[in-house]
Design a protein around this motif. Structure first.
Motif, PDB file in Angstrom:
ATOM      1  N   VAL A 257      55.314  42.349  50.330  1.00  0.00           N
ATOM      2  CA  VAL A 257      55.738  43.662  50.708  1.00  0.00           C
ATOM      3  C   VAL A 257      55.511  43.747  52.177  1.00  0.00           C
ATOM      4  O   VAL A 257      56.307  44.555  52.704  1.00  0.00           O
ATOM      5  N   SER A 258      54.634  42.777  52.809  1.00  0.00           N
ATOM      6  CA  SER A 258      54.555  42.909  54.298  1.00  0.00           C
ATOM      7  C   SER A 258      55.831  42.660  54.958  1.00  0.00           C
ATOM      8  O   SER A 258      56.001  42.882  56.168  1.00  0.00           O
ATOM      9  N   GLU A 259      56.847  42.161  54.418  1.00  0.00           N
ATOM     10  CA  GLU A 259      57.990  42.026  54.835  1.00  0.00           C
ATOM     11  C   GLU A 259      59.120  42.869  54.720  1.00  0.00           C
ATOM     12  O   GLU A 259      60.281  42.668  55.096  1.00  0.00           O
ATOM     13  N   ILE A 260      58.770  44.040  54.215  1.00  0.00           N
ATOM     14  CA  ILE A 260      59.741  45.209  53.821  1.00  0.00           C
ATOM     15  C   ILE A 260      59.711  45.995  55.331  1.00  0.00           C
ATOM     16  O   ILE A 260      58.861  45.992  55.995  1.00  0.00           O
ATOM     17  N   VAL A 261      61.038  46.121  55.838  1.00  0.00           N
ATOM     18  CA  VAL A 261      60.988  46.913  57.140  1.00  0.00           C
ATOM     19  C   VAL A 261      61.874  48.277  56.841  1.00  0.00           C
ATOM     20  O   VAL A 261      62.946  48.107  56.553  1.00  0.00           O
ATOM     21  N   LEU A 288      52.572  51.453  53.704  1.00  0.00           N
ATOM     22  CA  LEU A 288      53.341  50.081  53.966  1.00  0.00           C
ATOM     23  C   LEU A 288      52.922  49.450  55.005  1.00  0.00           C
ATOM     24  O   LEU A 288      52.829  48.272  54.951  1.00  0.00           O
ATOM     25  N   ALA A 289      52.477  50.226  55.937  1.00  0.00           N
ATOM     26  CA  ALA A 289      51.850  49.838  57.141  1.00  0.00           C
ATOM     27  C   ALA A 289      50.550  49.022  56.920  1.00  0.00           C
ATOM     28  O   ALA A 289      50.094  47.912  57.241  1.00  0.00           O
ATOM     29  N   GLY A 293      53.636  45.901  56.241  1.00  0.00           N
ATOM     30  CA  GLY A 293      55.095  46.266  56.502  1.00  0.00           C
ATOM     31  C   GLY A 293      55.363  47.033  57.641  1.00  0.00           C
ATOM     32  O   GLY A 293      54.282  47.123  58.537  1.00  0.00           O
ATOM     33  N   THR A 294      56.535  47.277  57.864  1.00  0.00           N
ATOM     34  CA  THR A 294      56.962  47.977  59.077  1.00  0.00           C
ATOM     35  C   THR A 294      57.680  48.975  58.698  1.00  0.00           C
ATOM     36  O   THR A 294      58.509  49.338  57.841  1.00  0.00           O
ATOM     37  N   GLU A 466      54.556  57.667  45.449  1.00  0.00           N
ATOM     38  CA  GLU A 466      55.856  57.867  44.738  1.00  0.00           C
ATOM     39  C   GLU A 466      56.959  57.090  45.473  1.00  0.00           C
ATOM     40  O   GLU A 466      57.757  56.197  44.925  1.00  0.00           O
ATOM     41  N   ILE A 467      57.069  57.563  46.763  1.00  0.00           N
ATOM     42  CA  ILE A 467      58.048  56.917  47.829  1.00  0.00           C
ATOM     43  C   ILE A 467      57.857  55.613  48.038  1.00  0.00           C
ATOM     44  O   ILE A 467      58.869  54.704  47.885  1.00  0.00           O
ATOM     45  N   PHE A 468      56.702  55.154  48.309  1.00  0.00           N
ATOM     46  CA  PHE A 468      56.331  53.721  48.549  1.00  0.00           C
ATOM     47  C   PHE A 468      56.661  52.643  47.157  1.00  0.00           C
ATOM     48  O   PHE A 468      57.409  51.697  47.613  1.00  0.00           O
ATOM     49  N   GLU A 469      56.483  53.298  46.037  1.00  0.00           N
ATOM     50  CA  GLU A 469      57.078  52.514  44.970  1.00  0.00           C
ATOM     51  C   GLU A 469      58.394  52.375  44.718  1.00  0.00           C
ATOM     52  O   GLU A 469      58.939  51.341  44.227  1.00  0.00           O
ATOM     53  N   LEU A 470      58.964  53.518  45.218  1.00  0.00           N
ATOM     54  CA  LEU A 470      60.616  53.462  45.208  1.00  0.00           C
ATOM     55  C   LEU A 470      61.175  52.525  46.189  1.00  0.00           C
ATOM     56  O   LEU A 470      62.096  51.884  45.990  1.00  0.00           O
TER      57      LEU A 470
END
Length: 501
Positions: A257-261, A288-289, A293-294, A466-470
């Motif tokens: 998930v660290s590669e989600i921007v 995320l951070a 992630g970014t 919840e937003i993070f999971e989505l």
């Protein structure tokens, strides 16, 4: 947050926000009653405010009173005006923390040859100039009708078209920004392959991109060399079939998930934006951070008046100085055109309860959560830092999101209180409504109802989770409502700088 008739955001505030319509006589926090009807999301004075005194919300000045305001009076454009002022920074609340499990999470994405991670597997048809846009649209339409059924592993063929590329200087900011934006899309990890199409005589020559390895060999051509429009479509379909044979074989695989921007956007904001959806998105960004992630916060003209809050969280003095430099550029830019940064909020924003740009900005920065600011980037620059970063963009959503996607955003999270409809292929856009009434009215467009915070149904941190999971589910292929409707072909809008010649 407990449901109440009014919401007070800070102990030092002298206004509260109506959580639903307030009728005259409604009891207010700290004593007193509403002296008039107050619409949802609008402000009411909860302390006397003298002429010229600061009106305070979020513990920050949002302007000054143009006359004495009594407890219980509505506070809006008729008695509050913009005045650039800053109050001392109140120490931020602790960021929502990522867990060890969060840091170990993965999503199912596409690993590209350059090592970056894609959340979608589109093929792009990119116009170098306005003159090739009609042909690019025709190519995409034919490819989606005739090729796509043969390649179920491809999400679609996307036309990336615009109104620039000629009638402009070949040097200077305008061409640099356009080139950087198109190159960012050509290299975007959500495109498994691209075809670039030019006319042939434009300023923005395709050779500028081929020399930099963006498009090589038969994956770009000019209409004039192909022999005209219909022949260009025929030629393109042959090339796209070859690209699709390769791209269509790709499969999703586990990627950290660290590669989600995530590009952070808000549009059609209202008085609840900075209370519900924006802080909840900020909590998701903190998670995320924390997981590596970014999040890309943008819209420089809409963080004006709150930039000092971001600067106070800058990882280094250089990051804070770079942010301040962009703010000063915007002050000079709007002055040069005889405008003011307080030309924003829009009429829709004001109808939703926002009065000045300072007020809007203080709510907008909440999308960045409480995590440190790690970097600041120019428009459409490739983002390489992890954590929260800032990209200089206008506040106009399509232009801002275009810059974020060019910079590498593989997800967009977009909050709205008035009902913005938006998509930006090749990047999926998650829509977050700030109030429940909007969610119910436009449920076919909204992915999450953040109005549940105001009703007391859920807390900011919990909704952030919840937003993070989505976000993770969307990165793995779950379609957003804007994707299901078909948004995304018309929202590519590069920032237009420089003279039209």
């Amino acid at each position: 947050m407990n449901p109440a008739s009014c919401i007070v955001l800070s102990a030092s505030d002298n206004v509260a926000v109506a959580n639903g319509r307030l009728e005259p006589g409604t009891a207010l926090p700290r004593g007193g009653v509403a002296l008039e009807a107050i619409d949802p999301g609008h402000k009411v004075a909860i302390a006397p405010i003298a002429t010229g005194a600061a009106v305070v919300k979020y513990a920050q000045a949002i302007g000054r009173a143009t006359r004495d305001i009594a407890v219980g009076e509505a506070v809006h454009s008729h008695n509050l005006v913009f005045e650039a002022g800053r109050l001392p920074v109140v120490p931020p609340a602790a960021a929502v923390q990522a867990t060890e499990a969060d840091r170990a999470r993965s999503f199912m994405g596409y690993r590209r040859a350059d090592g970056r991670a894609g959340t979608r597997n589109f093929i792009g048809i990119i116009a170098s100039v306005n003159c090739s846009t009609t042909v690019c649209r025709a190519i995409a339409e034919h490819a989606n009708r005739t090729l796509l059924p043969r390649f179920p592993g491809i999400d679609g063929f996307v036309p990336i078209v615009h109104d620039q590329g000629c009638g402009m200087s070949g040097t200077g900011d305008g061409m640099r920004v356009l080139h950087r934006t198109l190159a960012g899309y050509a290299r975007h990890p959500n495109f498994g392959g691209v075809l670039m199409v030019g006319l042939g005589c434009e300023v923005n020559q395709l050779t500028l991109y081929g020399q930099k390895g963006v498009a090589a060999g038969k994956r770009h051509f000019n209409i004039q060399e192909a022999g005209g429009s219909r022949r260009s479509v025929e030629r393109a379909l042959g090339i796209l079939a070859e690209i699709a044979e390769e791209v269509g074989q790709l499969e999703r695989e586990p990627i950290p998930v660290s590669e989600i921007v995530v590009g952070l956007q808000c549009g059609g904001s209202d008085g609840m934006s900075g209370i519900t959806a924006n802080p909840a998105l900020g909590a998701a960004v903190d998670i995320l951070a924390g997981a590596g992630g970014t999040g890309i916060l943008s819209e420089t003209s809409e963080i004006y008046g709150a930039e000092h809050l971001l600067a106070s969280r800058a990882a280094t003095p250089e990051v804070a100085e770079k942010l301040d430099g962009y703010v000063k550029w915007w002050e000079d830019y709007v002055a040069m055109h005889g405008a003011s940064l307080d030309n924003n909020p829009s009429p829709g924003n004001k109808k939703g309860g926002l009065t000045t740009i300072l007020e809007k900005s203080l709510g907008a920065v909440a999308k960045g959560g409480q995590t440190p600011l790690r970097g600041v980037y120019g428009y459409a620059e490739r983002v390489t830092e992890r954590g929260l970063v800032f990209m200089d963009t206008p506040g106009y959503d399509p232009v801002s999101a275009t810059g974020q996607v060019a910079g590498g955003a593989n997800i967009i999270a977009f909050t709205t209180g008035r009902g913005s409809c938006f998509g930006c292929r090749p990047t999926p856009s998650i829509k977050l409504s700030t109030n429940t009434a909007l969610y119910r009215a436009m449920e076919e467009d909204m992915d999450i109802d953040c109005g549940r915070i105001a009703s007391g149904e859920i807390g900011v941190a919990e909704l952030g989770r919840e937003i993070f999971e989505l976000i993770v589910e969307t990165a793995s292929g779950r379609k957003t409502k804007s994707e299901l409707f078909g948004y995304g072909d018309n929202e590519f809008v590069p920032w237009h700088l420089g003279a039209t010649l």
